[in-house]
Enzyme design. Structure first.
Site, short mmCIF file in Angstrom:
data_model
loop_
_atom_site.label_atom_id
_atom_site.label_comp_id
_atom_site.label_asym_id
_atom_site.label_seq_id
_atom_site.Cartn_x
_atom_site.Cartn_y
_atom_site.Cartn_z
N THR A 152 62.05 49.81 17.15
CA THR A 152 62.15 50.17 15.73
C THR A 152 61.45 51.49 15.40
OG1 THR A 152 62.21 47.82 15.22
CG2 THR A 152 61.72 49.30 13.40
N PHE A 389 62.83 39.71 12.10
CA PHE A 389 62.72 40.49 13.36
C PHE A 389 63.57 39.90 14.49
CE2 PHE A 389 58.11 38.86 14.55
CZ PHE A 389 58.59 37.59 14.76
N GLU A 390 63.64 40.65 15.55
CA GLU A 390 64.52 40.34 16.71
C GLU A 390 65.96 40.16 16.25
OE1 GLU A 390 63.08 37.69 19.73
OE2 GLU A 390 61.01 38.32 19.44
N THR A 392 68.00 40.84 12.34
CA THR A 392 67.97 40.08 11.07
C THR A 392 69.08 39.02 11.14
OG1 THR A 392 69.58 41.43 9.85
CG2 THR A 392 67.28 42.18 9.80
C1 LIG Z 1 55.79 41.77 11.67
C2 LIG Z 1 56.84 42.58 12.32
C3 LIG Z 1 56.85 42.70 13.71
C4 LIG Z 1 57.81 43.47 14.33
N1 LIG Z 1 57.76 43.64 15.70
C5 LIG Z 1 58.59 44.54 16.30
C6 LIG Z 1 58.45 44.87 17.69
O1 LIG Z 1 57.59 44.34 18.39
N2 LIG Z 1 59.27 45.81 18.21
C7 LIG Z 1 60.24 46.43 17.48
O2 LIG Z 1 60.94 47.27 18.01
N3 LIG Z 1 60.41 46.13 16.16
C8 LIG Z 1 59.61 45.21 15.56
N4 LIG Z 1 59.76 44.91 14.23
C9 LIG Z 1 60.83 45.53 13.47
C10 LIG Z 1 61.96 44.57 13.15
O3 LIG Z 1 62.65 44.24 14.31
C11 LIG Z 1 62.83 45.21 12.07
O4 LIG Z 1 62.11 45.12 10.86
C12 LIG Z 1 64.19 44.55 11.95
O5 LIG Z 1 64.99 44.88 13.05
C13 LIG Z 1 64.94 44.95 10.67
O6 LIG Z 1 64.98 46.33 10.54
P1 LIG Z 1 64.54 47.02 9.17
O7 LIG Z 1 63.23 46.43 8.77
O8 LIG Z 1 64.62 48.47 9.33
O9 LIG Z 1 65.61 46.53 8.12
P2 LIG Z 1 67.00 47.26 7.80
O10 LIG Z 1 67.74 47.49 9.04
O11 LIG Z 1 66.73 48.41 6.90
O12 LIG Z 1 67.75 46.13 6.96
C14 LIG Z 1 67.43 45.88 5.58
C15 LIG Z 1 68.36 44.76 5.08
O13 LIG Z 1 69.72 45.19 5.14
C16 LIG Z 1 70.48 44.29 5.93
N5 LIG Z 1 71.44 45.09 6.70
C17 LIG Z 1 71.20 46.21 7.41
N6 LIG Z 1 72.32 46.67 7.96
C18 LIG Z 1 73.31 45.81 7.61
C19 LIG Z 1 74.70 45.71 7.89
N7 LIG Z 1 75.33 46.59 8.70
N8 LIG Z 1 75.39 44.71 7.35
C20 LIG Z 1 74.80 43.78 6.57
N9 LIG Z 1 73.48 43.81 6.28
C21 LIG Z 1 72.75 44.80 6.79
C22 LIG Z 1 69.47 43.60 6.85
O14 LIG Z 1 69.91 42.34 7.29
C23 LIG Z 1 68.26 43.49 5.93
O15 LIG Z 1 68.38 42.37 5.11
C24 LIG Z 1 58.81 44.12 13.57
C25 LIG Z 1 58.83 43.96 12.18
C26 LIG Z 1 57.86 43.23 11.57
C27 LIG Z 1 57.89 43.13 10.07
#
Ligand SMILES: Cc1cc2nc3c(=O)[nH]c(=O)nc-3n(C[C@H](O)[C@H](O)[C@H](O)COP(=O)(O)OP(=O)(O)OC[C@H]3O[C@@H](n4cnc5c(N)ncnc54)[C@H](O)[C@@H]3O)c2cc1C
Length: 580
Positions: A152, A389-390, A392
């Site tokens: 991420t 995570f992992e 959505t």
């Molecule tokens: C506590 C914590 C630990 C984490 N640990 C790790 C880690 O170890 N390694 C790592 O790499 N990442 C990690 N993450 C990141 C996590 O994997 C991401 O937050 C997650 O993949 C979602 O990405 P985003 O937050 O950018 O949300 P976004 O991608 O911006 O999504 C926002 C919303 O829009 C929706 N959405 C987005 N695109 C679409 C679409 N095409 N169609 C429909 N709906 C959509 C999503 O479902 C979500 O509801 C962590 C996050 C947290 C909060």
């Protein structure tokens, strides 16, 4: 034994019940059971002694490094590392069961161990060369190296293709630059699986996975994030400033990093699933104890129907999640290669069941549930992230529907490409048409065919099996209709995909529970399996109601109205009907 490249769900979308994939239900060998009992017994001892600390560390927002040392001494970072490198060599089933036990005590500890084993070093397990494994596994097994998964970035979460971190080849090294966001274990990890851009074709980026270690100049991390839940676990940015990574540290093939990332996430899902089961078992334990002891109107609240209803649902959800996660673990352990959809289903179902259980357990505890003195609010906060995570749960629902339908889609495509063939060579064309029709239309029309039914289930399961088989015929028909209507544009039809995904999730979970209960009836007889049969009856009626509702909306629904209303709110950036 089914072919290892078959997927239960892809077959189901064509109306085929590949029962040999799910039957008989997987069981633990006596040796494995004994090893697990030993590990879990000592683990309980270690973690129980820190029960009060977990509460304190949640408030403080950090766990002390001395405690991480205790986890290392226990061997918790070597769970899935092969024994030849000093690990415990656990298969997916044993790994999921261990994470379950940790999660019963504390979700922050579970995620610390899970980020290391499920995703941080899993790339090495799946794609590492013998030299890479020899170099890193022994130190990863002892915890001298702690692993993190760094995908991420500020502009790239769900949309992994948007990552900006770059890797540029210079001689026999790659130079990495970029910022990774919210990396679990980021504060103390010294082994990172990092994804970076290594090129692009027609605007589509190529990613490559790299092993980056803390001792490489230019690797650093930001401060500990202040979070809603999992507060004691470490979440930080990981910064890469001109980090020179040797060519030997490329994980998998250059430009194939997307495949590496997906394989890691798919293979690691049973860890998260195990964690969800552990959380649910703890919630059931806490809320039943609370309901037994709390009296209102002169009676314990356990006597009230509305409290019973919540607890019964928690039990059904926990049993069903356990059946699903154990089944997915067994698919992995038996060497099936196409289990991504089933693994995604276990993640979506398990994380939503956990969230629902945490919410209901808190409700059972009433006002006390809201107080930090009790464990319910912490468990609710900790549970929330699992749906994000992992992958959505929204993205995973799209993935489930589109991937499972892919095989049907290819058949349809083949069929439409053969239209010319039908005129050129009627017999060949008819053959194709006939095989497609047999798989779909024939099934929908109720023509008896092999693989449209479960065979060999115990008699008390016949009703559940009939509901499943009926819904399978409807699923095949609905997939067919949706694909004919939208073709490749199905990718943009998220309402339709979500509906089909929900049906698929319900059916896979029901199939796993059918398999589990069948094994229980076979092993101990109908009478002793009575309660499990009742769980199956409850789940079957719930699934039947939900899928019927979802099928009824395939053709007639309010999708366009809902989209229009959302667009209105986006344009107004708010609510438009305030009465004042
Ligand atoms: C506590 C914590 C630990 C984490 N640990 C790790 C880690 O170890 N390694 C790592 O790499 N990442 C990690 N993450 C990141 C996590 O994997 C991401 O937050 C997650 O993949 C979602 O990405 P985003 O937050 O950018 O949300 P976004 O991608 O911006 O999504 C926002 C919303 O829009 C929706 N959405 C987005 N695109 C679409 C679409 N095409 N169609 C429909 N709906 C959509 C999503 O479902 C979500 O509801 C962590 C996050 C947290 C909060």
């Amino acid at each position: 034994m089914a072919d290892a490249d078959l997927s239960f769900m892809s077959s189901l979308c064509m109306g085929l019940i590949e029962e040999s994939i799910l039957l008989p239900y997987p069981t633990l060998s006596p040796e494995r059971r004994e090893t697990l009992q030993g590990v879990i017994g000592s683990l309980d001892q270690l973690l129980s002694s820190h029960a009060e600390d977990f509460r304190k560390w949640d408030r403080a927002g950090e766990m002390p490094l001395e405690f991480v040392e205790q986890l290392k001494d226990f061997g918790l970072f070597g769970l899935v590392i092969p024994e030849e490198y000093g690990g415990l060599g656990f298969d997916s089933a044993s790994y999921a069961r261990t994470l379950q036990e940790i999660a019963k005590h504390d979700a922050s500890v579970a995620v610390t161990v899970g980020a290391h084993s499920s995703i941080g070093m899993r790339g090495l397990l799946l794609f590492g060369t013998p030299e890479q494994k020899q170099r890193y596994f022994p130190r990863l097994a002892t915890g001298e190296l702690l692993a993190a998964f760094a995908l991420t970035e500020p502009g790239a979460g769900s949309d992994a293709a948007a990552i900006r971190t770059s890797a540029v080849k210079q001689g026999d090294e790659w130079v990495l630059n970029g910022d990774k966001l919210w990396i679990t274990n980021g504060g103390f990890a010294n082994f990172f699986t990092v994804f970076a851009r290594t090129g692009e074709t027609e605007g589509r980026p190529h990613l490559t996975a790299f092993i980056v270690t803390r001792d490489m100049p230019g690797v650093s991390n930001g401060p500990h994030e202040d979070k809603m839940g999992l507060r004691a676990s470490s979440t930080t940015t990981v910064l890469l400033d001109n980090v020179r990574v040797p060519e030997a540290n490329v994980l998998g093939e250059v430009n194939k990093g997307f495949k590496v990332a997906m394989a890691i996430l798919n293979s690691g899902r049973t860890g998260l699933g195990g964690g969800a089961i552990g959380g649910m078992k703890k919630l059931i334990q806490l809320s039943t104890k609370y309901a037994n002891e709390r009296h209102t109107f002169g009676k314990p609240i356990k006597d009230y129907g509305l409290v019973k209803m919540k607890v019964a649902q928690m039990v059904v959800d926990c049993y069903a999640t356990e059946a699903t996660v154990e089944m997915v673990a067994s698919l992995i352990d038996r060497g099936f290669t196409d289990y991504a959809v089933e693994a995604a289903i276990s993640k979506v179902y398990g994380t939503e069941a956990l969230w629902h259980s945490a919410d209901e357990a808190l409700q059972i505890a009433g006002g006390n549930g809201y107080m930090c003195e009790f464990p319910f609010e912490r468990m609710l906060r900790d549970a929330r992230i699992n749906r994000i995570f992992e992958g959505t749960n929204e993205i995973l629902r799209l993935f489930i529907a589109l991937t499972a339908m892919n095989d049907v889609g290819s058949q349809l495509q083949e069929l439409s490409q053969s239209v010319r063939g039908i005129f050129d060579d009627p017999i060949k064309g008819f053959g194709l048409m006939r095989s497609y029709a047999l798989k779909h239309v024939g099934l929908v029309a109720g023509i008896a065919r092999p693989k449209s039914r479960f065979t060999g289930l115990e008699p008390p399961l016949s009703e559940a099996a009939a509901v499943f088989e009926g819904a399978t015929r409807h699923l095949a028909a609905a997939v067919d209709r949706v694909l004919r209507k939208h073709g490749k544009h199905i990718i943009g039809k998220q309402f339709a995909s979500r509906r089909l995904a929900n049906i698929m999730i319900d059916l896979f979970v029901l199939a796993c529970v059918i398999s589990r209960v069948d094994a229980s009836v076979k092993a101990q007889g109908e009478e002793r399996a009575r309660k499990e049969l009742e769980i199956l009856t409850i789940l079957t009626s719930q699934v039947e109601r939900r899928v019927r509702h979802n099928f009824s909306l395939v053709d007639i629904n309010d999708d366009e109205l809902l989209k229009g209303l959302a667009d209105h709110a986006f344009a107004a950036e708010g609510y438009s009907w305030d009465n004042l």
